[in-house]
Design an enzyme around this catalytic site. Structure first.
Site, short mmCIF file in Angstrom:
data_model
loop_
_atom_site.label_atom_id
_atom_site.label_comp_id
_atom_site.label_asym_id
_atom_site.label_seq_id
_atom_site.Cartn_x
_atom_site.Cartn_y
_atom_site.Cartn_z
N ARG A 90 5.67 25.58 34.32
CA ARG A 90 6.34 24.51 35.05
C ARG A 90 5.32 23.54 35.64
O ARG A 90 4.18 23.89 35.90
CB ARG A 90 7.22 25.10 36.15
N SER A 101 16.12 25.43 42.14
CA SER A 101 16.30 26.10 40.84
C SER A 101 16.83 25.11 39.81
O SER A 101 16.41 25.12 38.65
CB SER A 101 17.28 27.27 40.99
N ARG A 180 45.15 44.66 61.32
CA ARG A 180 43.91 44.92 60.58
C ARG A 180 44.22 45.82 59.39
O ARG A 180 44.74 46.93 59.56
CB ARG A 180 42.88 45.61 61.49
#
Length: 422
Positions: A90, A101, A180
């Protein structure tokens, strides 16, 4: 319904693959300037360089036309090539701390015009298996998706963050506290786990993103969702990879130094003037174990060791192995054999005891030294035997090699079961 379908299709860019043959490349981004853990991409994790785990999975998936590592560092390039990957050097522009990226992958694609689909495999995901990549690639190559990424299911309740000093109260974001749910009654949520991102060339270069077009996800099991970012992650990841990592298909070729490994390095002189070496029955049995498990063993003798050279024929007869003379630095001769047999270093085991063996010990997929080896060799090896050379160290390493091969076979079988039932 028909009108809705037409509208949905019109909203998605046409990024479909039109080539008769689609070139699919795996790409691992491995910059040398990691801040959290210096050169973490090639740091040994459970005896294997970190990028070695994902490169082995990518290569063994047998779904890629090419497997690459994008790096700016010479040592990373060397390790990448030893594991059978090609290297894209690179540019400095995409090697900075702030480089993304996406920018790095775009540069790679501009340098490789033949690549149609790229799979960005994260070097820090050592529990990746070939089957994960195989199944995910089907979504692009067979089902027509433009991008696919890996996710993991989590059962975690999220609450709104309240900034320090604020009088605001927090509140739940994905649950009702009055009701919950039990874990078994809740499907949980999908989170990116960063293991890999697969996408088409056009999506990356024309749309400038890794996720878009017709998008799909690939769900990985929690035990395979491992990420390494800082030092504290390392010991946890090591334990996880030893249990859930992909160990490959096992080695098929082993190089073994005679002096100091197969023997204890001693030379016996008889009254009649004959030179003698001693080979322990444990070690000769170890060679037999390896050959029974289809591992070819090549014995290495030093061109500087005239005594060992004179016993070549007896060694061949005793062990049934080829005996090869090497120079002070055995890498060149050993590398030639690996290439001639069309193998990668990941397919090779190496046992040595001297600092001159360090290069081969570092490159080999499995490597070991006796307990009494030189420090330079010990530092380069992936396994240090409990026993000294010539008194059972080879047998110990042979058992380790066979165990790894059996583990690999078991994992491949389990992988098929898991993928069929997941």
């Amino acid at each position: 319904t028909g009108a809705l379908k037409k509208k949905k299709t019109a909203d998605i860019p046409d990024l479909s693959l039109s080539h008769t043959h689609t070139h699919v490349a795996a790409l691992v981004l491995a910059r040398g300037g990691s801040k959290g853990i210096p050169l973490k991409n090639i740091k040994l994790l459970a005896g294997v360089p970190l990028i070695g785990w994902v490169l082995r999975a990518a290569l063994d998936s047998e779904r890629f036309d090419s497997v690459w590592v994008s790096t700016d560092h010479d040592d990373i390039e060397k390790v990448a090539k030893s594991w059978g990957a090609r290297v894209h050097r690179r540019s400095p522009e995409v090697s900075r701390d702030g480089s993304t990226s996406l920018e790095t992958i775009q540069e790679f694609l501009r340098s490789n015009a033949d690549v149609d689909v790229v799979c960005n495999v994260q070097a820090t995901s050592p529990c990746l298996h070939p089957s994960h990549l195989q199944e995910a690639l089907k979504k692009v190559l067979e089902d027509g998706y433009d991008s696919v990424f890996s996710v993991v299911r989590r059962h975690q309740f999220r609450w709104k963050e309240v900034k320090k000093g604020s009088t605001e109260c927090t509140h739940p974001e994905n649950l009702d506290p009055a009701r919950r749910p039990r874990r078994q009654d809740w499907d949980g949520e999908l989170y990116e786990n960063g293991s890999f991102y697969i996408c088409t060339r056009d999506l990356i270069l024309k749309e400038g993103r890794l996720q878009g077009g017709k998008v799909a996800y690939f769900e990985m099991e929690p035990q395979h969702s491992v990420d390494i970012d800082v030092d504290i992650d390392w010991p946890v990841a090591e334990q996880r990879v030893l249990r859930y990592g992909y160990f490959g298909q096992g080695v098929c070729l082993m190089f073994l130094k005679v002096s100091g490994c197969l023997t204890d390095g001693k030379i016996f002189l008889s009254a009649s003037g004959e030179d003698m070496l001693c080979v322990h029955t444990r070690d000769s049995e170890g060679i037999g174990m390896l050959k029974k498990d289809n591992v070819e063993v090549v014995l290495l003798t030093s061109t500087n060791d005239a005594v060992t050279q004179s016993l070549t024929e007896k060694l061949e007869k005793l062990t049934g192995c080829e005996v090869m003379a090497v120079g002070e630095e055995p890498l060149q001769e050993v590398q030639a054999v690996v290439e001639r047999k069309k193998l990668d270093w990941k397919d090779v085991a190496y046992m040595g005891n001297d600092a001159s063996d360090a290069s081969c010990l570092s490159l080999a997929g499995l490597s070991a030294v006796p307990a009494d080896a030189q420090e330079g060799a010990i530092n380069a090896a992936k396994y240090t035997c409990r026993l000294d050379g010539g008194v059972g160290a080879l047998r110990e390493f042979a058992e380790h090699v066979v165990q790894q091969k059996e583990k690999a076979k078991s994992q491949m079988k389990q992988d098929r079961i898991d993928r069929n039932n997941f």
